[in-house]
Write an enzyme that holds these catalytic residues in place. Structure first.
Site, PDB file in Angstrom:
ATOM      1  N   GLU A 129      -3.119   7.464  -4.357  1.00  0.00           N
ATOM      2  CA  GLU A 129      -3.118   6.190  -3.641  1.00  0.00           C
ATOM      3  C   GLU A 129      -2.860   5.053  -4.623  1.00  0.00           C
ATOM      4  O   GLU A 129      -3.555   4.926  -5.617  1.00  0.00           O
ATOM      5  CB  GLU A 129      -4.461   5.975  -2.942  1.00  0.00           C
ATOM      6  CG  GLU A 129      -4.459   4.749  -2.039  1.00  0.00           C
ATOM      7  CD  GLU A 129      -5.844   4.451  -1.491  1.00  0.00           C
ATOM      8  OE1 GLU A 129      -6.077   4.714  -0.304  1.00  0.00           O
ATOM      9  OE2 GLU A 129      -6.694   3.962  -2.257  1.00  0.00           O
TER      10      GLU A 129
ATOM     11  N   TYR B 235       0.862  -1.191   0.000  1.00  0.00           N
ATOM     12  CA  TYR B 235       0.000   0.000   0.000  1.00  0.00           C
ATOM     13  C   TYR B 235       0.893   1.234   0.000  1.00  0.00           C
ATOM     14  O   TYR B 235       1.836   1.323   0.801  1.00  0.00           O
ATOM     15  CB  TYR B 235      -0.911   0.022   1.237  1.00  0.00           C
ATOM     16  CG  TYR B 235      -1.717   1.297   1.314  1.00  0.00           C
ATOM     17  CD1 TYR B 235      -2.985   1.369   0.758  1.00  0.00           C
ATOM     18  CD2 TYR B 235      -1.180   2.441   1.908  1.00  0.00           C
ATOM     19  CE1 TYR B 235      -3.709   2.555   0.788  1.00  0.00           C
ATOM     20  CE2 TYR B 235      -1.896   3.633   1.938  1.00  0.00           C
ATOM     21  CZ  TYR B 235      -3.162   3.673   1.381  1.00  0.00           C
ATOM     22  OH  TYR B 235      -3.862   4.848   1.403  1.00  0.00           O
TER      23      TYR B 235
END
Ligand code: GDP
Ligand code: MN
Length: 389
Positions: free
Chosen positions: A197, A109
């Protein structure tokens, strides 16, 4: 402003972030054609909507044959995909992104956000990326890496390396991860993004690094100087109430309740929402009519509020400084007449020209409900909405 995954990937790749090869499709036929351009290997058919969590909602399909691609495209196109981020209405799938499949070894992530407390860009990373990141960040918050960027010098290579080492990847991967992290940072900074992101950023079995998913949001106040970003807007993915109001220069945010709000000033608009909640009601929207609002602008605001079919009562709350209560009152009266409003309208006016404003409402002959304080106005609006329900 949000954009689609394929748009974010295209932008990021210009900043050196590696992405898989892929192409856009609007029909099952185009989907198979795009896949054939990529070669004969498996592909992933990805629904393009402004939402994450598509994987868990069936919006990401790994396909091994032409038939599977056609079936996946057929089942996704034209459908409203409901994820746990879209709300029950879902979002319409009208574009698909067809991407060569990746052999995933590790899912990382990587996120970039504005940290308002420190007034800095904050980089957030976790070795446990993928579809369960929310759960992991809640259960094991200590596994999340956070690095804050000093705006005077910008993000430094050593910080990107620190993140890479923190993620525990092999040394040969570190050298591939660092440019990907730096590329995302530069894209964030140079394009006036508010969020980047990558989840997951993948390490492949072949030991390369690719951004398998990408999400970007942009500062709407900076779009005037980013025309190539502004043109990526897809209104079909936005709340139609918000699109209508924002296209007319109104600062409006749609909510789920039944009390329409016409207020001046963002702070007072927020306070109005709180007071409605406190009185046991639910606001239908946030709306700031701004300073120096003309009667026409008030009518424009009423029009925007009334496009929401859930609205059962309207609360006008104006504390006039630059504004003038007489203008607002004239706007309210004109709106009720012009738009033939039959639902209850509660008005609370204070400040500049308040007496003139009250007189306009009194002499209008309309059954407007007046209130002296915000608390009283909220109570009356909640009662009126409950009666109308
Ligand atoms: P999201 O659910 O909206 O965040 O969509 P993603 O693009 O992140 O895809 C969801 C998940 O699908 C990823 O976390 C991967 O595990 C999986 N996935 C996506 N693309 C591929 C691929 O090319 N190969 C494989 N094996 N899995 C993939
Ligand atoms: Mn994702």
């Amino acid at each position: 402003m949000d954009i689609h995954e394929y748009q974010a990937k295209e932008l990021l790749s210009k900043f050196g972030v590696p992405i898989p090869r892929g192409g856009l499709a609007y029909s099952p036929e185009q989907a198979t054609y795009r896949a054939s351009e990529l070669g004969s290997g498996p592909v992933v058919v990805k629904a393009q909507i402004h939402s994450g969590a598509r994987g868990k909602a069936g919006g990401i399909k790994l396909c091994k044959s032409e038939q599977e691609i056609e079936d996946a495209a057929e089942s996704l196109l034209g459908r409203k995909l409901v994820t746990h981020q879209t709300g029950p209405g879902g979002k319409l799938v009208s574009r698909l992104y067809i991407e060569e499949a990746t052999n995933i070894d590790k899912e990382i992530y990587l996120g970039f956000v504005m940290d308002r407390a420190s007034e800095r860009i904050m980089v957030v990373a976790s070795a446990a990326g993928g579809m369960d990141i929310e759960e992991i960040s809640a259960k094991k918050p200590d596994t999340i890496i956070r690095v804050s960027v000093d705006p005077a010098v910008g993000m430094q290579q050593f910080q990107a390396r620190e993140i890479a080492f923190g993620l525990g990847v092999d040394p040969e991967i570190v050298n591939k991860l660092v440019p990907a992290v730096m590329g995302c940072y530069r894209a964030f900074r140079d394009l006036d993004a508010t969020m980047v992101e990558i989840n997951p950023l993948v390490i492949t079995k072949e030991k390369s690094v690719v951004a398998l998913d990408a999400k970007m949001s942009f500062d709407e106040n900076a779009l005037f100087r980013r025309p190539h970003i502004a043109e990526l807007r897809d209104k079909s993915q936005e709340d139609p109430r918000e699109t209508y109001a924002n296209d007319r220069g109104l600062s409006y945010v749609g909510l789920d309740g039944d009390i329409g709000c016409v207020v001046n000033g963002a702070g007072l608009a927020m306070a109005t929402l709180d007071m409605i909640k406190l009185a046991g009601g639910e606001p239908a929207n946030f709306l700031d009519i701004g300073g120096g609002a003309s009667p026409e602008r008030v009518t424009k605001s009423f029009r925007a509020v009334l496009r929401d079919k859930n609205v059962k009562a309207i609360l006008v709350n104006v504390f006039a400084g630059i504004n003038r209560c007489d203008w607002v009152a004239k706007g309210v009266v004109d709106s009720i007449k012009e738009l033939k409003i039959t639902m209850p309208v509660v008005v609370r006016l204070a400040g500049t020209n308040v007496e003139e404003g009250r007189k306009i409402i009194e002499h209008s002959g309309l059954s407007v409900i007046s209130a002296d304080t915000l608390a009283e106005a909220a109570k009356k609006a909640v009662a009126a909405a409950k009666n109308a329900a």
